[in-house]
Design a protein around this motif. Structure first.
Motif, PDB file in Angstrom:
ATOM      1  N   ARG A   3       0.833  -1.190   0.000  1.00 12.43           N
ATOM      2  CA  ARG A   3       0.000   0.000   0.000  1.00 12.43           C
ATOM      3  C   ARG A   3       0.875   1.250   0.000  1.00 12.43           C
ATOM      4  O   ARG A   3       1.849   1.341   0.755  1.00 12.43           O
ATOM      5  N   GLU A   5       1.284   5.021   1.004  1.00 11.12           N
ATOM      6  CA  GLU A   5       0.682   5.821   2.071  1.00 11.12           C
ATOM      7  C   GLU A   5       0.204   7.187   1.575  1.00 11.12           C
ATOM      8  O   GLU A   5       0.620   7.676   0.523  1.00 11.12           O
ATOM      9  N   GLU A   6      -0.663   7.797   2.403  1.00 10.20           N
ATOM     10  CA  GLU A   6      -1.310   9.064   2.043  1.00 10.20           C
ATOM     11  C   GLU A   6      -0.311  10.190   1.781  1.00 10.20           C
ATOM     12  O   GLU A   6      -0.552  11.065   0.947  1.00 10.20           O
ATOM     13  N   SER A   7       0.798  10.203   2.490  1.00 14.11           N
ATOM     14  CA  SER A   7       1.783  11.275   2.313  1.00 14.11           C
ATOM     15  C   SER A   7       2.573  11.129   1.018  1.00 14.11           C
ATOM     16  O   SER A   7       3.189  12.095   0.551  1.00 14.11           O
ATOM     17  N   ILE A  10      -0.830  11.555  -2.970  1.00 11.55           N
ATOM     18  CA  ILE A  10      -1.813  12.478  -2.410  1.00 11.55           C
ATOM     19  C   ILE A  10      -3.012  12.553  -3.350  1.00 11.55           C
ATOM     20  O   ILE A  10      -2.884  12.935  -4.518  1.00 11.55           O
ATOM     21  N   TYR A  18      -3.000  14.978  -6.763  1.00 11.26           N
ATOM     22  CA  TYR A  18      -2.747  16.247  -6.086  1.00 11.26           C
ATOM     23  C   TYR A  18      -2.507  17.449  -7.004  1.00 11.26           C
ATOM     24  O   TYR A  18      -3.245  18.432  -6.954  1.00 11.26           O
ATOM     25  N   ARG A 101      -4.634   1.871  -3.300  1.00  9.75           N
ATOM     26  CA  ARG A 101      -3.336   2.540  -3.196  1.00  9.75           C
ATOM     27  C   ARG A 101      -2.183   1.572  -3.473  1.00  9.75           C
ATOM     28  O   ARG A 101      -1.153   1.583  -2.803  1.00  9.75           O
TER      29      ARG A 101
END
Length: 293
Positions: A3, A5-7, A10, A18, A101
């Motif tokens: 996965r 990650e969100e950071s 984005i 983003y 993700r």
């Protein structure tokens, strides 16, 4: 699959990536990249129909159709730092599943064509002419942040260039990548070809002197005089090596087409660069229509 990650990846509240502010379904798999946001509608006016428009920061996107083929045209702004954003986000839109993700098991190759402006480094490549870049050779350092390993002819050209210029001792270690041969073969008629140097700036990195002295004042002459077998440097600008390098690493087909707006050897500048750019766009889309048929 691991996965992301969100950071790191984005995704905004509307499910779009983003910077480009695009959702996966809003992007075509055939893409034009232009630097100037104002050039996006100049390209899309040649589309048979436009189905989607988006604008976020300097990134303007139009998606539509040329015949039965779906295309997107996206502005990048200037420089390889912006290309790093655009190329990674374009790839994420097609090759990362936003719901999980994770990287998809079946990767999709994109067709990416840059339509840009550049400066000629050969006197016989005049202003308002077109150049198709066989290679992008970067002296900007971006690709050195990624795992790249040039081989074969690319490595030989790079080693000869380093020996000729000694640039690594004063700036960044150069990097090189090639155009997509399957795209390049369609853009020979009416195009000069050669190696395109990608610089990290417009003034000092391209040998321009206004009020600041240059650390490498002989750069223009070294670039112009470089040759290796059939290869020579035709022009320079600020995006191609990043498109070719990241495109190659990610598995995409990339081609950079540029109109010459300045000849740095003859010291001339185009009297109507906007018209020359539109001629390049029209010629490129005409060529793509003929390929489709």
């Amino acid at each position: 699959m691991q996965r992301i990650e969100e950071s790191e990846l984005i995704i905004n509240p509307r499910g779009a990536i983003y910077h480009l502010d695009l959702r996966p379904e809003e992007l075509a798999h055939k893409i034009f990249l232009v630097g100037d946001p104002g050039r996006v509608p100049v390209v899309s006016k040649f589309f048979d129909r436009i189905e989607f428009k988006q604008h976020h920061r300097e990134f303007v996107s139009h998606t539509g159709f040329i015949g039965s083929d779906r295309y997107s045209v996206i502005s990048t702004g200037i420089g390889t730092d912006n290309i790093d954003i655009v190329m990674n986000e374009l790839d994420a839109l097609v090759n990362i599943d936003f719901s999980t993700r994770s990287v998809r098991s079946d990767l999709i190759p994109l067709q990416i064509i840059r339509l840009g402006t550049s400066g000629s480094l050969q006197k016989e490549i005049p202003v308002d002419s077109f150049v198709a870049s066989t290679h992008g050779l970067g002296i900007d350092n971006l690709l050195n942040f990624y795992r790249t390993e040039p081989r074969g002819a690319e490595l030989e050209i790079l080693q000869a260039f380093i020996t000729h210029t000694q640039l690594p001792h004063q700036t960044a270690y150069p990097a090189i990548a090639s155009a997509s041969a399957s795209l390049l073969k369609h853009f020979t008629n009416g195009f000069h070809t050669g190696i395109t140097i990608t610089c990290p700036g417009f003034y000092g990195p391209q040998g321009r002197i206004l009020r600041l002295g240059l650390k490498h004042p002989e750069l223009i002459g070294q670039l112009t005089s470089f040759n290796f077998g059939p290869h020579r440097i035709s022009n320079f600008e600020m995006e191609t090596s990043a498109i070719y390098g990241l495109g190659s690493l990610l598995g995409h087909q990339c081609l950079s087409l540029n109109v010459i707006v300045a000849n740095r050897i003859a010291k001339t500048f185009s009297a109507n660069g906007l018209l020359a750019v539109e001629r390049l766009i029209e010629k490129t889309i005409g060529t793509l229509r003929s390929i489709a048929h």
